[in-house]
Every structure is written in structure tokens, then in C-alpha cells.
Design a protein around this motif. Structure first.
Motif, PDB file in Angstrom:
ATOM      1  N   THR A 128       0.823  -1.216   0.000  1.00 34.04           N
ATOM      2  CA  THR A 128       0.000   0.000   0.000  1.00 34.04           C
ATOM      3  C   THR A 128       0.855   1.263   0.000  1.00 34.04           C
ATOM      4  OG1 THR A 128      -0.167   0.063   2.431  1.00 34.04           O
ATOM      5  CG2 THR A 128      -1.816  -1.232   1.248  1.00 34.04           C
ATOM      6  N   VAL A 129       2.102   1.165   0.460  1.00 33.01           N
ATOM      7  CA  VAL A 129       2.991   2.326   0.411  1.00 33.01           C
ATOM      8  C   VAL A 129       3.272   2.694  -1.041  1.00 33.01           C
ATOM      9  CG1 VAL A 129       5.257   3.221   1.061  1.00 33.01           C
ATOM     10  CG2 VAL A 129       4.014   1.735   2.631  1.00 33.01           C
ATOM     11  N   ASP A 130       3.590   1.690  -1.860  1.00 36.32           N
ATOM     12  CA  ASP A 130       3.840   1.966  -3.276  1.00 36.32           C
ATOM     13  C   ASP A 130       2.557   2.415  -3.987  1.00 36.32           C
ATOM     14  OD1 ASP A 130       6.520   1.305  -3.031  1.00 36.32           O
ATOM     15  OD2 ASP A 130       6.140  -0.819  -3.415  1.00 36.32           O
ATOM     16  N   GLN A 131       1.426   1.913  -3.530  1.00 32.83           N
ATOM     17  CA  GLN A 131       0.168   2.372  -4.122  1.00 32.83           C
ATOM     18  C   GLN A 131      -0.028   3.866  -3.878  1.00 32.83           C
ATOM     19  OE1 GLN A 131      -3.192  -0.115  -2.943  1.00 32.83           O
ATOM     20  NE2 GLN A 131      -1.845  -1.888  -2.808  1.00 32.83           N
ATOM     21  N   ALA A 132       0.290   4.308  -2.654  1.00 36.71           N
ATOM     22  CA  ALA A 132       0.147   5.735  -2.354  1.00 36.71           C
ATOM     23  C   ALA A 132       1.165   6.566  -3.122  1.00 36.71           C
ATOM     24  CB  ALA A 132       0.297   5.971  -0.852  1.00 36.71           C
ATOM     25  N   ARG A 133       2.348   6.009  -3.378  1.00 33.99           N
ATOM     26  CA  ARG A 133       3.381   6.734  -4.121  1.00 33.99           C
ATOM     27  C   ARG A 133       3.018   6.894  -5.600  1.00 33.99           C
ATOM     28  NH1 ARG A 133       7.671   3.452  -1.342  1.00 33.99           N
ATOM     29  NH2 ARG A 133       8.613   4.783   0.264  1.00 33.99           N
ATOM     30  N   ALA A 134       2.037   6.165  -6.073  1.00 32.21           N
ATOM     31  CA  ALA A 134       1.696   6.211  -7.501  1.00 32.21           C
ATOM     32  C   ALA A 134       1.340   7.613  -7.957  1.00 32.21           C
ATOM     33  CB  ALA A 134       0.539   5.255  -7.785  1.00 32.21           C
ATOM     34  N   ASP A 135       0.808   8.461  -7.068  1.00 33.77           N
ATOM     35  CA  ASP A 135       0.435   9.817  -7.456  1.00 33.77           C
ATOM     36  C   ASP A 135       1.648  10.705  -7.719  1.00 33.77           C
ATOM     37  OD1 ASP A 135      -2.262   9.289  -7.359  1.00 33.77           O
ATOM     38  OD2 ASP A 135      -2.502   9.969  -5.287  1.00 33.77           O
ATOM     39  N   TYR A 136       2.843  10.256  -7.337  1.00 32.74           N
ATOM     40  CA  TYR A 136       4.044  11.014  -7.650  1.00 32.74           C
ATOM     41  C   TYR A 136       4.461  10.831  -9.116  1.00 32.74           C
ATOM     42  CZ  TYR A 136       5.092  12.030  -2.716  1.00 32.74           C
ATOM     43  OH  TYR A 136       5.053  12.509  -1.432  1.00 32.74           O
ATOM     44  N   TYR A 137       3.987   9.799  -9.765  1.00 34.72           N
ATOM     45  CA  TYR A 137       4.430   9.452 -11.108  1.00 34.72           C
ATOM     46  C   TYR A 137       3.413   9.913 -12.150  1.00 34.72           C
ATOM     47  CZ  TYR A 137       7.507   6.425  -8.421  1.00 34.72           C
ATOM     48  OH  TYR A 137       8.424   5.952  -7.531  1.00 34.72           O
ATOM     49  N   PRO A 138       3.842  10.069 -13.400  1.00 35.45           N
ATOM     50  CA  PRO A 138       2.903  10.478 -14.452  1.00 35.45           C
ATOM     51  C   PRO A 138       1.805   9.428 -14.651  1.00 35.45           C
ATOM     52  CG  PRO A 138       5.195  10.707 -15.179  1.00 35.45           C
ATOM     53  CD  PRO A 138       5.219   9.944 -13.892  1.00 35.45           C
ATOM     54  N   GLN A 139       0.630   9.921 -14.983  1.00 38.68           N
ATOM     55  CA  GLN A 139      -0.497   9.063 -15.304  1.00 38.68           C
ATOM     56  C   GLN A 139      -0.738   9.167 -16.812  1.00 38.68           C
ATOM     57  OE1 GLN A 139      -1.759   7.370 -12.514  1.00 38.68           O
ATOM     58  NE2 GLN A 139      -0.061   8.487 -11.548  1.00 38.68           N
ATOM     59  N   ILE A 140      -0.566   8.086 -17.523  1.00 38.29           N
ATOM     60  CA  ILE A 140      -0.671   8.068 -18.981  1.00 38.29           C
ATOM     61  C   ILE A 140      -1.862   7.204 -19.373  1.00 38.29           C
ATOM     62  CG2 ILE A 140       0.502   7.513 -21.138  1.00 38.29           C
ATOM     63  CD1 ILE A 140       3.153   7.873 -19.699  1.00 38.29           C
TER      64      ILE A 140
END
Length: 522
Positions: A128-140
Motif C-alpha cells: 500500500t505504500v507503493d500504491q500511495a506513491r503512484a500519485d508522484y508518477y505520471p499518469q498516462i
């Protein structure tokens, strides 16, 4: 008079006193009595433990009992013609792997399903930590559309409605109202979060705090399992020593029976003396069988506690070493810094702090970068003089989203988090006080167990002197068998109390370490 003198000499040879008082549980003195060949030693099943094999745990059928290490059996050693104690079941002779306490604890940490389940829960939370970090990365996102539609446009304004096709402002010349065409769109869009005033940061920190809380809960589960293993480990040790005492009692009752028969043959004692002694043998046999049954049950519990209920394991031989007790101040300080329950609450408080940061971020603007490329048009035959209806477009931009009114949702979320923070603070205070009380109780129990161990040892020494004295008086015809039997029972009770006191001492230290949040075996 000659017969009486011979009987007295024979009796005194049977009643040789021990060379030293009974020591701590597990101590042995395998030196045979004078002028007596010791029977073959009993050994436990063959095991490969890297050290000395366990001795004196089983008595195979039709073999002489092992000479007792010290105590009553030294006072009354069995004659060569004594009947061997009853043998154990065949299952008790199954090969067993010898484990030290530390090896048993490590084995349990790997094999206990309970700990494996807790470990899987921790692994799940880490994702779930990496799931929350997903908003730091571009969404394509990519999109491919096909629409068969008419193109009757007009000047009416409306909001976009999902499922309705977009129509141009006017209809081309020569196109009738019911004519429909094949439309397509192919595109790729990119969105990158630039800044959100702590929303994503708070979400990531909250997930990390949840993982930390789960890790602390896993440590608490491991410590509880370690205490269970330690308890089962020492239960086997105590049951094994109880069997040794029962074997000594069985051998001693046979010696008393031989002495009673000799006294009866010399006309010094009535027939009832030997009959009572024979009955005492039966009682000792029942005691021995029950002790061996309890030992096998303790071994089964030990195997189940380490996570292999069908296996055969044997605790390594007891060394009798114990760790010194800490002061109450040191024990309380260690508990407050090491107890996993308090670490769980601290992690929850950190998670609530992160949640508050994320909640407050919802009241502030959010900046996102946007970029996209797409191609759209119609698939249709057209006259040569008409232009292409297929176009290619590229777009780049920045979007700022400003929350203006959210129906008091954020305000209520902040109140919820504040209330949970107050609850965690109260729980920390409550658990801290409970931990200190638990440490004080465990420390008091450990100190009492130390004193009880010393008192039990003194009781063994006093009972041994009484038994030696009564044995000599009985051989001289100055005491009755009932007095000797009572002395023997008192000695046996003192020996068993000594075993219980010693292992209560060890378990009290294990309980103290659990209260202090430590994991090392005592």
C-alpha cells in the motif's frame, strides 16, 4: 543372635547414605554403590544433536533401571535381583531431534502458521505504500474511439453527458438529417501531479505508519510464541526430571521390600511389613507410569508449539543456569522502550499525523501538468474537391484545481482525526501503566521463585536426612515400615517440589522478559 547380626550387616550394606546432598535438578552422580555392579544405563532414542545425548529418559522393557543420580536411591540402592521398572510404549522410543531453546524458538518462528499469517499481512501492507506513491508518477492514458453518428449540429449549449457523441456546430452542405458517418479518434494523454500541498505526502506517510504498526504487532506475536515455546520446553524438562524421581522411588520401594522380606525371614518383622512394602511397589509403579505418560504429553505439546505437531523433538539437557534479575527501575525502563504494544500505538499516532496533513491538503489548490496528442476524423468516401476530415493535434498545459466549498467534509474529517489522536494518547497512557504493573508483578514473581527454589533445596536436604535416619532405625528394628514409608513419601514430595520450584524460577524469568519486551531466552 547370629541370624540377627547377619541381617543387621546385610541391612546396613543396603542403607549406605549418599556422599553428598541432592543438588539442583538435572545433576547426576552415576558412581555405583560399593560392592554392587550397576545395571545397564538407560538411554534416550538415538539422536544427532551435536552434543551429549539425553540420558535416563526411557526404560526399555526387560532391562534393569539406571542407578539414581543421588537421593533416596543412594540411600536404598536396588539389589541386583530387583524387578526392573515398567517399560515405556514403543512410540516413546521413536527417534527424536534434540533442540536447544534458541533452536526451538527459531524453528517456531519459521514454522508456526500464526506467524506466517502475520508476516503475509505485513507484506500486504507494504504494497500500500507503493500504491500511495503512484500519485508522484505520471499518469498516462490512451483512447481509441469509433462512433457512427449523424452531424445535425445547432447552437444549443449543454454540459457533456457520458455516452452522448459530440456534434459540430453546423451540418455540411448536401448532408441530410438522417445521414450518418463513421467517426474515429485515437489519442494519448499524460497528467503529472506538480504540487498538492501535502495530500500525496500525507497518504504515503500514513501507509508507512500502518506498516510500522503491523511490524510491531508481528513482533508482539513472535514474543508470545517464544514464551509459549519456552514454557513447553521447560515443561518437558520438568516432566523428564519427574520421571527420574519416579524411577528412583520405584527402585527404592523394591529395596525396602527386600529389606522387609529379610527382616521377616529373620523373625524381626511381621508378614504385614513385607505385604505393605509389596503394595508400595505397585503404588510406585503407577506413579512412574503416570510420570512417563505426562512426559510424552509434554513432548507432544512441545512439538505442536514449535510448529511441527507430527514431529519428534527433545529439548537439550538442562544446564541449570539462570540470568540475574534486573532492578525494577531498569526493567520498567526497558519495557516502556521495547514493548511492541506501545510501538503499535506510537505508529498509529504517526499515521494520524500524516492523515491530518493529507486532510488539510484537500483545502488547498492542486497543480497538474497536462499533455496530449490525438488524431480524429471520419471514415467516408468524399469528392475530390473536398478537404480531409482527418486532423492531428498536440496540446500541453497546466491545470490548477481550487477547492471552494466541499460541504464541510474536510472540517469533519479534521475533527475525526483529532478525536482519534486523543484516543491514541489515552491508550498510550493506559498501556504504559499496565506495562509497568505487569513488570512489577513479573519481577516480584521471579524474586519469589528464587527464594522458593532455595527453600525447596533445603527441604530436599532435610527430607534426605530424615529418610537416611529412618532407614538406619528400620534396619535395627527400631522403626516401623509405615514410618519409613512416610519418610520416603516426604522425600519424594520434596524432590518433586524442588523440580517444580526450579522450573517455576525459569518460567518466571521468561514471563519477566516477555513483560519487558525482550526476546532472548533466559
Amino acid at each position: 543372635m547370629l541370624a540377627k547380626s547377619l541381617l543387621l550387616a546385610y541391612s546396613l550394606s543396603l542403607l549406605a547414605p549418599p556422599a553428598s546432598p541432592q543438588g539442583a535438578p538435572g545433576s547426576e552422580d552415576t558412581t555405583p554403590p560399593p560392592e554392587q555392579t550397576p545395571p545397564p544405563e538407560q538411554t534416550s532414542p538415538d539422536v544427532d544433536d551435536g552434543g551429549d545425548p539425553l540420558e535416563g529418559l526411557a526404560t526399555p522393557p526387560h532391562e534393569e533401571p539406571k542407578p539414581p543420580p543421588s537421593g533416596a536411591a543412594d540411600v536404598l540402592p536396588p539389589p541386583a535381583s530387583a524387578t526392573p521398572p515398567p517399560g515405556e510404549d514403543d512410540d516413546a522410543a521413536s527417534p527424536a531431534k534434540v533442540l536447544s531453546l534458541q533452536e526451538a524458538v527459531e524453528f517456531a518462528k519459521v514454522n508456526r502458521p500464526r506467524l506466517r499469517a502475520v508476516g503475509h499481512d505485513v507484506d500486504a501492507l507494504r504494497t500500500t505504500v507503493d500504491q500511495a506513491r503512484a500519485d508522484y508518477y505520471p499518469q498516462i492514458d490512451g483512447s481509441v474511439q469509433y462512433v457512427r453518428a449523424t452531424e445535425n449540429g445547432n447552437t444549443v449549449s449543454f454540459h457533456s453527458v457520458r455516452g452522448l457523441s459530440r456534434v459540430g456546430g453546423s451540418r455540411r452542405a448536401g448532408v441530410r438529417g438522417w445521414d450518418s458517418f463513421n467517426n474515429f479518434l485515437v489519442g494519448v494523454a499524460l497528467q503529472q501531479r506538480i504540487y498538492d500541498f501535502g495530500r500525496t505526502k500525507g497518504a504515503v506517510a500514513q501507509r508507512k505508519a500502518e506498516v510500522l504498526a503491523a511490524e510491531s504487532a508481528r513482533i508482539a506475536a513472535e514474543q508470545q510464541v517464544e514464551f509459549e515455546v519456552t514454557q513447553a520446553y521447560y515443561d518437558v524438562q520438568a516432566a523428564r526430571m519427574t520421571v527420574e524421581v519416579a524411577e528412583e522411588v520405584y527402585a527404592t520401594t523394591q529395596s525396602i521390600f527386600e529389606l522387609a522380606k529379610a527382616s521377616q525371614g529373620a523373625g524381626l518383622k511381621p508378614v504385614s511389613e513385607s505385604s505393605r512394602a509389596r503394595a508400595n511397589i505397585a503404588t510406585a509403579e503407577v506413579r512412574l507410569l503416570r510420570a512417563r505418560g505426562a512426559l510424552e504429553a509434554a513432548r507432544a505439546r512441545f512439538a505442536g508449539t514449535i510448529g511441527d505437531a507430527q514431529g519428534h523433538y527433545e529439548p537439550a539437557k538442562f544446564t541449570g543456569e539462570v540470568s540475574p534479575l534486573p532492578t525494577e527501575k531498569d526493567a520498567s525502563a526497558a519495557a516502556l522502550s521495547q514493548r511492541p504494544e506501545l510501538a503499535v500505538l506510537q505508529a498509529r499516532r504517526a499515521g494520524l499525523d500524516a492523515t491530518m496533513l493529507a486532510v488539510k491538503g484537500q483545502q488547498r489548490p492542486r497543480f497538474d501538468a497536462m499533455a496530449g496528442v490525438h488524431s480524429r476524423g471520419q471514415i467516408m468516401p468524399r469528392p475530390a474537391n473536398e478537404g480531409s476530415f482527418q486532423d492531428f493535434n498536440v496540446g500541453v498545459g497546466v491545470v490548477m484545481s481550487i477547492p471552494i466549498f466541499q460541504g464541510f467534509r474536510v472540517r469533519k474529517q479534521k475533527q475525526e482525526v483529532e478525536a482519534r489522536m486523543a484516543s491514541v494518547a489515552d491508550a498510550q497512557d493506559e498501556v504504559s501503566q499496565a506495562v509497568i504493573v505487569e513488570v512489577r508483578q513479573a519481577l516480584a514473581a521471579a524474586r519469589a521463585a528464587d527464594k522458593a527454589s532455595v527453600a525447596a533445596q533445603a527441604g530436599v536436604e532435610a527430607a534426605e536426612i530424615a529418610l537416611t535416619t529412618l532407614s538406619a532405625r528400620y534396619s535395627e528394628g527400631l522403626a516401623r515400615l509405615v514410618e519409613l514409608t512416610d519418610a520416603q513419601s516426604t522425600y519424594v514430595a520434596a524432590r518433586l517440589q524442588r523440580v517444580d520450584a526450579e522450573f517455576d524460577r525459569l518460567l518466571a524469568r521468561a514471563a519477566l522478559q516477555l513483560a519487558m519486551g525482550e526476546t532472548a531466552a533466559p
